[in-house]
Design a protein around this motif. Sequence first.
Motif, PDB file in Angstrom:
ATOM      1  N   LEU A 126      -5.683  -4.840   3.482  1.00 49.77           N
ATOM      2  CA  LEU A 126      -4.786  -3.688   3.623  1.00 49.77           C
ATOM      3  C   LEU A 126      -4.461  -3.090   2.266  1.00 49.77           C
ATOM      4  O   LEU A 126      -4.480  -1.866   2.085  1.00 49.77           O
ATOM      5  CB  LEU A 126      -3.503  -4.137   4.346  1.00 49.77           C
ATOM      6  N   LEU A 127      -4.176  -3.938   1.272  1.00 49.21           N
ATOM      7  CA  LEU A 127      -3.851  -3.473  -0.077  1.00 49.21           C
ATOM      8  C   LEU A 127      -5.043  -2.743  -0.711  1.00 49.21           C
ATOM      9  O   LEU A 127      -4.884  -1.665  -1.291  1.00 49.21           O
ATOM     10  CB  LEU A 127      -3.441  -4.661  -0.957  1.00 49.21           C
ATOM     11  N   TYR A 128      -6.241  -3.333  -0.586  1.00 53.78           N
ATOM     12  CA  TYR A 128      -7.423  -2.700  -1.175  1.00 53.78           C
ATOM     13  C   TYR A 128      -7.770  -1.390  -0.474  1.00 53.78           C
ATOM     14  O   TYR A 128      -8.190  -0.418  -1.119  1.00 53.78           O
ATOM     15  CB  TYR A 128      -8.618  -3.657  -1.116  1.00 53.78           C
ATOM     16  N   ARG A 129      -7.602  -1.369   0.846  1.00 57.88           N
ATOM     17  CA  ARG A 129      -7.917  -0.155   1.592  1.00 57.88           C
ATOM     18  C   ARG A 129      -7.010   0.999   1.166  1.00 57.88           C
ATOM     19  O   ARG A 129      -7.425   2.154   1.096  1.00 57.88           O
ATOM     20  CB  ARG A 129      -7.780  -0.414   3.092  1.00 57.88           C
ATOM     21  N   HIS A 130      -5.746   0.673   0.865  1.00 61.00           N
ATOM     22  CA  HIS A 130      -4.772   1.707   0.510  1.00 61.00           C
ATOM     23  C   HIS A 130      -4.849   2.094  -0.970  1.00 61.00           C
ATOM     24  O   HIS A 130      -4.868   3.275  -1.314  1.00 61.00           O
ATOM     25  CB  HIS A 130      -3.358   1.222   0.849  1.00 61.00           C
ATOM     26  N   PHE A 131      -4.886   1.067  -1.857  1.00 61.42           N
ATOM     27  CA  PHE A 131      -4.798   1.344  -3.299  1.00 61.42           C
ATOM     28  C   PHE A 131      -6.157   1.445  -3.998  1.00 61.42           C
ATOM     29  O   PHE A 131      -6.233   1.840  -5.159  1.00 61.42           O
ATOM     30  CB  PHE A 131      -3.949   0.259  -3.980  1.00 61.42           C
ATOM     31  N   LYS A 132      -7.211   1.047  -3.311  1.00 66.22           N
ATOM     32  CA  LYS A 132      -8.581   1.194  -3.795  1.00 66.22           C
ATOM     33  C   LYS A 132      -9.029   0.182  -4.850  1.00 66.22           C
ATOM     34  O   LYS A 132     -10.221  -0.109  -4.945  1.00 66.22           O
ATOM     35  CB  LYS A 132      -8.859   2.606  -4.362  1.00 66.22           C
ATOM     36  N   SER A 133      -8.131  -0.338  -5.679  1.00 64.85           N
ATOM     37  CA  SER A 133      -8.549  -1.273  -6.742  1.00 64.85           C
ATOM     38  C   SER A 133      -7.420  -2.235  -7.079  1.00 64.85           C
ATOM     39  O   SER A 133      -6.240  -1.969  -6.788  1.00 64.85           O
ATOM     40  CB  SER A 133      -8.956  -0.508  -8.004  1.00 64.85           C
ATOM     41  N   LEU A 134      -7.783  -3.355  -7.757  1.00 63.37           N
ATOM     42  CA  LEU A 134      -6.791  -4.342  -8.171  1.00 63.37           C
ATOM     43  C   LEU A 134      -5.827  -3.747  -9.193  1.00 63.37           C
ATOM     44  O   LEU A 134      -4.625  -4.025  -9.174  1.00 63.37           O
ATOM     45  CB  LEU A 134      -7.507  -5.561  -8.763  1.00 63.37           C
ATOM     46  N   GLU A 135      -6.360  -2.889 -10.040  1.00 62.47           N
ATOM     47  CA  GLU A 135      -5.524  -2.250 -11.067  1.00 62.47           C
ATOM     48  C   GLU A 135      -4.436  -1.387 -10.422  1.00 62.47           C
ATOM     49  O   GLU A 135      -3.278  -1.400 -10.848  1.00 62.47           O
ATOM     50  CB  GLU A 135      -6.404  -1.393 -11.983  1.00 62.47           C
ATOM     51  N   ALA A 136      -4.812  -0.642  -9.375  1.00 67.65           N
ATOM     52  CA  ALA A 136      -3.840   0.216  -8.685  1.00 67.65           C
ATOM     53  C   ALA A 136      -2.794  -0.615  -7.954  1.00 67.65           C
ATOM     54  O   ALA A 136      -1.622  -0.241  -7.897  1.00 67.65           O
ATOM     55  CB  ALA A 136      -4.565   1.140  -7.718  1.00 67.65           C
ATOM     56  N   ILE A 137      -3.224  -1.765  -7.399  1.00 69.37           N
ATOM     57  CA  ILE A 137      -2.260  -2.652  -6.722  1.00 69.37           C
ATOM     58  C   ILE A 137      -1.245  -3.173  -7.729  1.00 69.37           C
ATOM     59  O   ILE A 137      -0.036  -3.190  -7.477  1.00 69.37           O
ATOM     60  CB  ILE A 137      -2.985  -3.835  -6.033  1.00 69.37           C
ATOM     61  N   SER A 138      -1.738  -3.600  -8.897  1.00 70.18           N
ATOM     62  CA  SER A 138      -0.837  -4.156  -9.913  1.00 70.18           C
ATOM     63  C   SER A 138       0.146  -3.111 -10.432  1.00 70.18           C
ATOM     64  O   SER A 138       1.261  -3.439 -10.839  1.00 70.18           O
ATOM     65  CB  SER A 138      -1.646  -4.734 -11.080  1.00 70.18           C
ATOM     66  N   GLY A 139      -0.248  -1.835 -10.409  1.00 72.74           N
ATOM     67  CA  GLY A 139       0.630  -0.781 -10.908  1.00 72.74           C
ATOM     68  C   GLY A 139       1.535  -0.169  -9.855  1.00 72.74           C
ATOM     69  O   GLY A 139       2.367   0.694 -10.169  1.00 72.74           O
ATOM     70  N   ALA A 140       1.388  -0.600  -8.606  1.00 74.10           N
ATOM     71  CA  ALA A 140       2.207  -0.032  -7.527  1.00 74.10           C
ATOM     72  C   ALA A 140       3.650  -0.486  -7.645  1.00 74.10           C
ATOM     73  O   ALA A 140       3.939  -1.600  -8.094  1.00 74.10           O
ATOM     74  CB  ALA A 140       1.627  -0.441  -6.178  1.00 74.10           C
ATOM     75  N   SER A 141       4.556   0.377  -7.214  1.00 79.60           N
ATOM     76  CA  SER A 141       5.987   0.033  -7.239  1.00 79.60           C
ATOM     77  C   SER A 141       6.315  -0.886  -6.074  1.00 79.60           C
ATOM     78  O   SER A 141       5.558  -0.976  -5.097  1.00 79.60           O
ATOM     79  CB  SER A 141       6.831   1.298  -7.144  1.00 79.60           C
ATOM     80  N   LEU A 142       7.472  -1.545  -6.186  1.00 80.13           N
ATOM     81  CA  LEU A 142       7.920  -2.429  -5.110  1.00 80.13           C
ATOM     82  C   LEU A 142       8.101  -1.639  -3.818  1.00 80.13           C
ATOM     83  O   LEU A 142       7.777  -2.125  -2.727  1.00 80.13           O
ATOM     84  CB  LEU A 142       9.228  -3.123  -5.504  1.00 80.13           C
ATOM     85  N   GLU A 143       8.595  -0.412  -3.942  1.00 84.25           N
ATOM     86  CA  GLU A 143       8.816   0.424  -2.756  1.00 84.25           C
ATOM     87  C   GLU A 143       7.489   0.752  -2.055  1.00 84.25           C
ATOM     88  O   GLU A 143       7.400   0.719  -0.819  1.00 84.25           O
ATOM     89  CB  GLU A 143       9.521   1.733  -3.155  1.00 84.25           C
ATOM     90  N   GLU A 144       6.465   1.055  -2.848  1.00 86.80           N
ATOM     91  CA  GLU A 144       5.151   1.372  -2.273  1.00 86.80           C
ATOM     92  C   GLU A 144       4.556   0.165  -1.559  1.00 86.80           C
ATOM     93  O   GLU A 144       4.003   0.271  -0.463  1.00 86.80           O
ATOM     94  CB  GLU A 144       4.194   1.830  -3.380  1.00 86.80           C
ATOM     95  N   LEU A 145       4.687  -0.996  -2.193  1.00 88.63           N
ATOM     96  CA  LEU A 145       4.167  -2.223  -1.583  1.00 88.63           C
ATOM     97  C   LEU A 145       4.926  -2.574  -0.315  1.00 88.63           C
ATOM     98  O   LEU A 145       4.341  -2.980   0.687  1.00 88.63           O
ATOM     99  CB  LEU A 145       4.253  -3.379  -2.587  1.00 88.63           C
ATOM    100  N   THR A 146       6.255  -2.401  -0.349  1.00 89.84           N
ATOM    101  CA  THR A 146       7.097  -2.707   0.818  1.00 89.84           C
ATOM    102  C   THR A 146       6.717  -1.830   2.001  1.00 89.84           C
ATOM    103  O   THR A 146       6.641  -2.306   3.142  1.00 89.84           O
ATOM    104  CB  THR A 146       8.588  -2.513   0.475  1.00 89.84           C
ATOM    105  N   ALA A 147       6.480  -0.551   1.749  1.00 85.60           N
ATOM    106  CA  ALA A 147       6.116   0.378   2.822  1.00 85.60           C
ATOM    107  C   ALA A 147       4.807  -0.031   3.490  1.00 85.60           C
ATOM    108  O   ALA A 147       4.594   0.225   4.679  1.00 85.60           O
ATOM    109  CB  ALA A 147       5.999   1.794   2.267  1.00 85.60           C
TER     110      ALA A 147
END
Length: 330
Positions: free
Chosen positions: A290-311
């Motif tokens: 789910l994380l990779y499908r949404h953020f496209k890369s590990l770098e984008a996941i690591s840079g996501a805010s807590l609010e974005e991850l929570t949603a």
Amino acid sequence: NFLRVVNGAIVQAHTVELKKKLDESEAELLGLAITELHQRFGASSRELILPLKPAHEIPDTKITIPRRGDKQHLLELSERNAKYYRLEKLKKQELIDPERHGRRIMETIKNDLRMKDLPEHIECFDNSNMLGDYPVAAMVCFKNAKPAKKEYRHYNIKSVKGPDDFASMEEIIYRRYKRLKDEKKTMPQLIVVDGGKGQLSAALKSLEKLGLRGKITIIGIAKKLEEIYFPGDSVPLYIDKNSESLKLIQQLRNEAHRFGINFHRLKRSGSMTKSALLELEGVGEKTIELLYRHFKSLEAISGASLEELTALIGNGRAKVVKDYFLRDTV
């Protein structure tokens, strides 16, 4: 299919088969069936629930063609009974004479797709990738309308970078038929590609390179409306949804998809299980997908805010993931 309903309860059910003449309408056939069933069961119903108005009047009887409610549900049940009866009859015929059954299906496909030859050998292709990672493809083979599982093949996509279904289709079609051609093996009479005009055009490029265009019937099947596309024709063919042709083509497509997805899971599992994310409490493979499908890369996941991850994955797992990346950067 006839259902007798007394005081809201079904007390009798029976199905008859009528042979249709070329010039008979559905309304005429329905009228004939009602007459036959009335005579057989001595029925004198005050009301008939029907899908359409019969060709002739039925004295002292109310005709209801429902659109909703309990009567519509009764009508749907009756229609399911008729379809089940037909399905069981076909199954019995297949058990008694499987070769005849398969040949009938192939004849139907030949006619529906306007083919010159009987499609005794059919091959179907499907691509599978997750955002371009571990792109793979699958080919399944049916002979005499039955899966020939020993002929199934998996392909690792070699020449394509990123998620490009068209280029991937072009590659696997070329590799498959270049090999068959080089080894002087028998070619299929029909090729099915999972997808619409884009995938079909890509496959045609490879057949053109190999000098096979026009020598093998090739079609594309688009998922949404089950549209059948032919080379050079922008208007799709819609085959009757109850047709044995469409059912076999769908079976081919679904089998290729299943075969490809299983291979893709095996390919990526080796890498994903090494990911430190899988070590985190409450974070499994589905969450990572789910994380990779949404953020496209590990770098984008690591840079996501807590609010974005929570949603996306919920508060608990979002905190675990965010804490991991924060700790990792310290």
